[in-house]
Motif scaffolding. Structure first.
Motif, PDB file in Angstrom:
ATOM      1  N   ILE A 193       3.742  -1.242   7.652  1.00 18.36           N
ATOM      2  CA  ILE A 193       4.886  -2.117   7.353  1.00 18.36           C
ATOM      3  C   ILE A 193       4.425  -3.403   6.656  1.00 18.36           C
ATOM      4  O   ILE A 193       5.082  -3.887   5.724  1.00 18.36           O
ATOM      5  N   GLU A 194       3.272  -3.924   7.081  1.00 20.15           N
ATOM      6  CA  GLU A 194       2.753  -5.166   6.494  1.00 20.15           C
ATOM      7  C   GLU A 194       2.086  -4.948   5.142  1.00 20.15           C
ATOM      8  O   GLU A 194       1.855  -5.905   4.395  1.00 20.15           O
ATOM      9  N   ASN A 195       1.775  -3.680   4.824  1.00 21.52           N
ATOM     10  CA  ASN A 195       1.111  -3.344   3.552  1.00 21.52           C
ATOM     11  C   ASN A 195       1.882  -2.235   2.845  1.00 21.52           C
ATOM     12  O   ASN A 195       1.374  -1.118   2.686  1.00 21.52           O
ATOM     13  N   PRO A 196       3.102  -2.530   2.414  1.00 20.83           N
ATOM     14  CA  PRO A 196       3.943  -1.480   1.825  1.00 20.83           C
ATOM     15  C   PRO A 196       3.305  -0.825   0.607  1.00 20.83           C
ATOM     16  O   PRO A 196       2.695  -1.484  -0.234  1.00 20.83           O
ATOM     17  N   GLY A 197       3.444   0.488   0.568  1.00 16.46           N
ATOM     18  CA  GLY A 197       2.938   1.266  -0.564  1.00 16.46           C
ATOM     19  C   GLY A 197       1.474   1.632  -0.489  1.00 16.46           C
ATOM     20  O   GLY A 197       0.974   2.366  -1.351  1.00 16.46           O
ATOM     21  N   LYS A 198       0.765   1.177   0.540  1.00 18.93           N
ATOM     22  CA  LYS A 198      -0.686   1.389   0.606  1.00 18.93           C
ATOM     23  C   LYS A 198      -1.109   2.477   1.586  1.00 18.93           C
ATOM     24  O   LYS A 198      -2.292   2.635   1.884  1.00 18.93           O
ATOM     25  N   PHE A 199      -0.149   3.232   2.097  1.00 22.99           N
ATOM     26  CA  PHE A 199      -0.472   4.335   3.006  1.00 22.99           C
ATOM     27  C   PHE A 199       0.494   5.483   2.751  1.00 22.99           C
ATOM     28  O   PHE A 199       1.675   5.283   2.460  1.00 22.99           O
ATOM     29  N   THR A 200       0.003   6.684   2.861  1.00 25.56           N
ATOM     30  CA  THR A 200       0.831   7.879   2.885  1.00 25.56           C
ATOM     31  C   THR A 200       0.025   9.007   3.514  1.00 25.56           C
ATOM     32  O   THR A 200      -1.142   8.815   3.902  1.00 25.56           O
ATOM     33  N   TYR A 201       0.624  10.158   3.631  1.00 24.69           N
ATOM     34  CA  TYR A 201      -0.069  11.336   4.177  1.00 24.69           C
ATOM     35  C   TYR A 201       0.350  12.554   3.372  1.00 24.69           C
ATOM     36  O   TYR A 201       1.431  12.566   2.760  1.00 24.69           O
ATOM     37  N   PRO A 202      -0.469  13.585   3.327  1.00 18.93           N
ATOM     38  CA  PRO A 202      -0.115  14.773   2.542  1.00 18.93           C
ATOM     39  C   PRO A 202       1.073  15.516   3.139  1.00 18.93           C
ATOM     40  O   PRO A 202       1.337  15.444   4.347  1.00 18.93           O
ATOM     41  N   ASP A 203       1.777  16.230   2.298  1.00 18.02           N
ATOM     42  CA  ASP A 203       2.826  17.141   2.737  1.00 18.02           C
ATOM     43  C   ASP A 203       2.247  18.039   3.842  1.00 18.02           C
ATOM     44  O   ASP A 203       1.147  18.576   3.699  1.00 18.02           O
ATOM     45  N   PRO A 204       2.956  18.204   4.973  1.00 17.77           N
ATOM     46  CA  PRO A 204       2.430  19.005   6.084  1.00 17.77           C
ATOM     47  C   PRO A 204       2.206  20.480   5.800  1.00 17.77           C
ATOM     48  O   PRO A 204       1.715  21.208   6.666  1.00 17.77           O
ATOM     49  N   SER A 205       2.581  20.951   4.605  1.00 13.96           N
ATOM     50  CA  SER A 205       2.175  22.306   4.228  1.00 13.96           C
ATOM     51  C   SER A 205       0.681  22.329   3.924  1.00 13.96           C
ATOM     52  O   SER A 205       0.058  23.396   3.917  1.00 13.96           O
ATOM     53  N   ASP A 206       0.105  21.153   3.687  1.00 12.95           N
ATOM     54  CA  ASP A 206      -1.350  20.997   3.540  1.00 12.95           C
ATOM     55  C   ASP A 206      -1.966  20.878   4.923  1.00 12.95           C
ATOM     56  O   ASP A 206      -1.393  20.250   5.823  1.00 12.95           O
ATOM     57  N   PHE A 207      -3.150  21.455   5.113  1.00 17.55           N
ATOM     58  CA  PHE A 207      -3.774  21.496   6.437  1.00 17.55           C
ATOM     59  C   PHE A 207      -4.009  20.099   7.010  1.00 17.55           C
ATOM     60  O   PHE A 207      -3.755  19.836   8.193  1.00 17.55           O
ATOM     61  N   LEU A 255       5.925   3.616   2.884  1.00 22.17           N
ATOM     62  CA  LEU A 255       4.856   4.468   2.385  1.00 22.17           C
ATOM     63  C   LEU A 255       4.725   4.343   0.868  1.00 22.17           C
ATOM     64  O   LEU A 255       5.563   3.732   0.196  1.00 22.17           O
ATOM     65  N   TRP A 256       3.701   4.933   0.330  1.00 25.38           N
ATOM     66  CA  TRP A 256       3.521   5.041  -1.121  1.00 25.38           C
ATOM     67  C   TRP A 256       4.776   5.664  -1.725  1.00 25.38           C
ATOM     68  O   TRP A 256       5.304   6.649  -1.204  1.00 25.38           O
ATOM     69  N   ARG A 257       5.292   5.043  -2.783  1.00 23.17           N
ATOM     70  CA  ARG A 257       6.528   5.473  -3.452  1.00 23.17           C
ATOM     71  C   ARG A 257       7.697   5.532  -2.469  1.00 23.17           C
ATOM     72  O   ARG A 257       8.586   6.370  -2.589  1.00 23.17           O
ATOM     73  N   GLU A 258       7.649   4.640  -1.485  1.00 25.05           N
ATOM     74  CA  GLU A 258       8.731   4.480  -0.501  1.00 25.05           C
ATOM     75  C   GLU A 258       9.062   5.781   0.230  1.00 25.05           C
ATOM     76  O   GLU A 258      10.182   5.980   0.705  1.00 25.05           O
ATOM     77  N   GLY A 259       8.066   6.662   0.331  1.00 30.56           N
ATOM     78  CA  GLY A 259       8.277   7.914   1.050  1.00 30.56           C
ATOM     79  C   GLY A 259       9.239   8.861   0.357  1.00 30.56           C
ATOM     80  O   GLY A 259       9.711   9.828   0.979  1.00 30.56           O
ATOM     81  N   LYS A 260       9.520   8.610  -0.929  1.00 24.52           N
ATOM     82  CA  LYS A 260      10.415   9.505  -1.671  1.00 24.52           C
ATOM     83  C   LYS A 260       9.677  10.759  -2.150  1.00 24.52           C
ATOM     84  O   LYS A 260      10.293  11.754  -2.505  1.00 24.52           O
ATOM     85  N   THR A 261       8.362  10.669  -2.174  1.00 28.36           N
ATOM     86  CA  THR A 261       7.528  11.817  -2.511  1.00 28.36           C
ATOM     87  C   THR A 261       6.206  11.679  -1.760  1.00 28.36           C
ATOM     88  O   THR A 261       5.824  10.575  -1.356  1.00 28.36           O
ATOM     89  N   TYR A 262       5.528  12.793  -1.558  1.00 33.51           N
ATOM     90  CA  TYR A 262       4.275  12.805  -0.802  1.00 33.51           C
ATOM     91  C   TYR A 262       3.218  13.570  -1.601  1.00 33.51           C
ATOM     92  O   TYR A 262       3.561  14.470  -2.370  1.00 33.51           O
ATOM     93  N   PRO A 263       1.950  13.222  -1.423  1.00 26.30           N
ATOM     94  CA  PRO A 263       0.899  14.021  -2.073  1.00 26.30           C
ATOM     95  C   PRO A 263       1.029  15.484  -1.650  1.00 26.30           C
ATOM     96  O   PRO A 263       1.277  15.771  -0.472  1.00 26.30           O
TER      97      PRO A 263
END
Length: 414
Positions: A193-207, A255-263
């Motif tokens: 929350i304090e560092n917007p856009g600097k964290f995300t996680y892969p789509d859970p279809s990825d291991f 999240l990165w790209r406001e959680g609208k898309t994920y790696p």
């Protein structure tokens, strides 16, 4: 018609009696080996050939087995060791066919196995045992109370396989950007929350993306043992996942790209991290950052952290097929693979870099010093830290459940 029924009944009875006889023979063999002195087992293994069927797609692993293990078991025990490359599903298919043909003597002595393959092997009685209590080095060096040793992806091991190595889920971060890495999921949320856009996680279809969710699922349930005891249960999952979905939706806008898309996968997340778009990445290998640092892909300031609520560990095991022609030889080799010398050599990145299954607290001061002397890299957490926070994998069907429900509970939620 009556005659056919009688013949059919006799055939069924014959099949049952044969199965009972075979079961009795297996029990007799197990009991016989359990009563033997370990030195007698080693003596019977001398001069024999042990064939280990295993995945052969990694050059470092193959070198470890062929150039380090093979000459030493020959010198120490007079055993000729042969590594036979074959993927585990093919191994199980072979064993199933041999079992159907009542082939009591095959040509596999050891198989490298875990997860769904172990579950299938156990349910179809394709592996010998229990035998772990027979091996001196299991008793001397392995923490048999550890959940990641007692369970293999939610399936109770019950002495049918021996832990050989493990990897653990860890986060990697740029310490120049992240001065105080979080130690809990709550602290991670605050940092995101304090560092917007600097964290995300892969789509859970990825291991790796799915492993991130599984760790959060553990947190939501509150007790991994409860998940293990329950097994796979959709109602249980629904009732105990609300906290997880709330957490993911709370951090989503930051999240990165406001959680609208994920790696799509971990490779994409690693690329974002290497380019400085995000300050953290993650993965199912506590030493994974080192090769990227050496190649200049990750910044040299990369370090690792795990959360105090736990780090999922994926333990891989060794088992003996039900029709191994040389069970004494197989046990002798497996016992050797659990010596500190063999485990620490495997840990060295010169060959493999695979983490040890030995309990650091059970090592002698000299062995512990040898463990600490191995330079896995500055980004790799100490063995005792990893051991302290390791959590076992749970039933493999939760992987699919989390992947599918994440779409409904997170992606499609505004």
């Amino acid at each position: 018609m009556k005659k056919i029924k009688i013949v059919g009944s006799m055939l069924i009875l014959l099949f049952v009696l044969t199965a009972c006889a075979n079961e009795s023979d297996r029990d007799k063999e197990t009991n016989s080996l359990q009563k033997m002195e370990w030195t007698d087992i080693e003596n019977e293994a001398e001069g024999t050939t042990v064939r280990m069927y295993m995945w052969g797609g990694d050059e470092g692993i193959n070198r470890y087995m062929d150039e380090w293990v093979a000459p030493r078991v020959e010198e120490k025990y007079g055993i000729t060791f042969e590594r036979v490359p074959m993927d585990t599903p093919e191994q199980l298919k072979k064993l199933i066919n041999e079992k159907r043909a009542n082939q009591t003597e095959g040509n596999m002595d050891i198989i490298w196995i875990n997860g769904e393959n172990f579950k299938n092997a156990k349910e179809n009685e394709l592996i010998y045992g229990p035998f772990t209590e027979i091996l001196p080095n299991v008793q001397k060096y392995v923490d048999m109370e550890a959940l990641d040793v007692q369970y293999d992806f939610g399936t109770e091991v019950e002495g049918l396989e021996v832990p050989w190595g493990k990897v653990q889920f860890a986060f990697q971060y740029n310490e120049e950007k992240v001065k105080n890495p979080p130690s809990t999921f709550e602290e991670l949320k605050q940092w995101v929350i304090e560092n917007p856009g600097k964290f995300t996680y892969p789509d859970p279809s990825d291991f790796s993306g799915n492993a991130f969710l599984r760790q959060l699922f553990y947190e939501s349930v509150g007790d991994v043992q409860k998940i293990l005891d329950t097994g796979y249960d959709e109602n249980f999952a629904k009732e105990n996942s609300q906290e997880m979905w709330e957490y993911l939706n709370e951090v989503k806008p930051y999240l990165w790209r406001e959680g609208k898309t994920y790696p799509n996968n971990l490779t994409e997340l690693d690329r974002l991290y290497s380019q400085g778009e995000v300050y953290m990445t993650m993965g199912y290998n506590e030493a994974r950052a080192e090769k990227f640092i050496e190649k200049g892909i990750f910044p040299e300031s990369t370090q690792s952290f795990i959360l105090e609520s736990g780090s999922i560990g994926n333990t891989h095991f060794l088992a003996i097929p039900f029709n191994s022609p040389n069970k004494q030889g197989a046990m002798t080799v497996i016992n050797f693979l659990l010596t500190p010398d063999a485990q620490l050599t495997k840990l060295d990145s010169t060959y493999w870099g695979d983490n040890t299954v030995l309990d650091p607290l059970k090592l002698s001061s000299e062995e512990k010093a040898s463990l600490e002397a191995i330079d896995r890299g500055d980004s790799v957490l100490p063995a005792e830290t990893l051991k302290k926070y390791i959590k076992p994998e749970i039933h493999a069907e939760y992987v699919t459940w989390l992947k599918e429900n994440w779409v409904n509970e997170v992606v499609q939620t505004k």
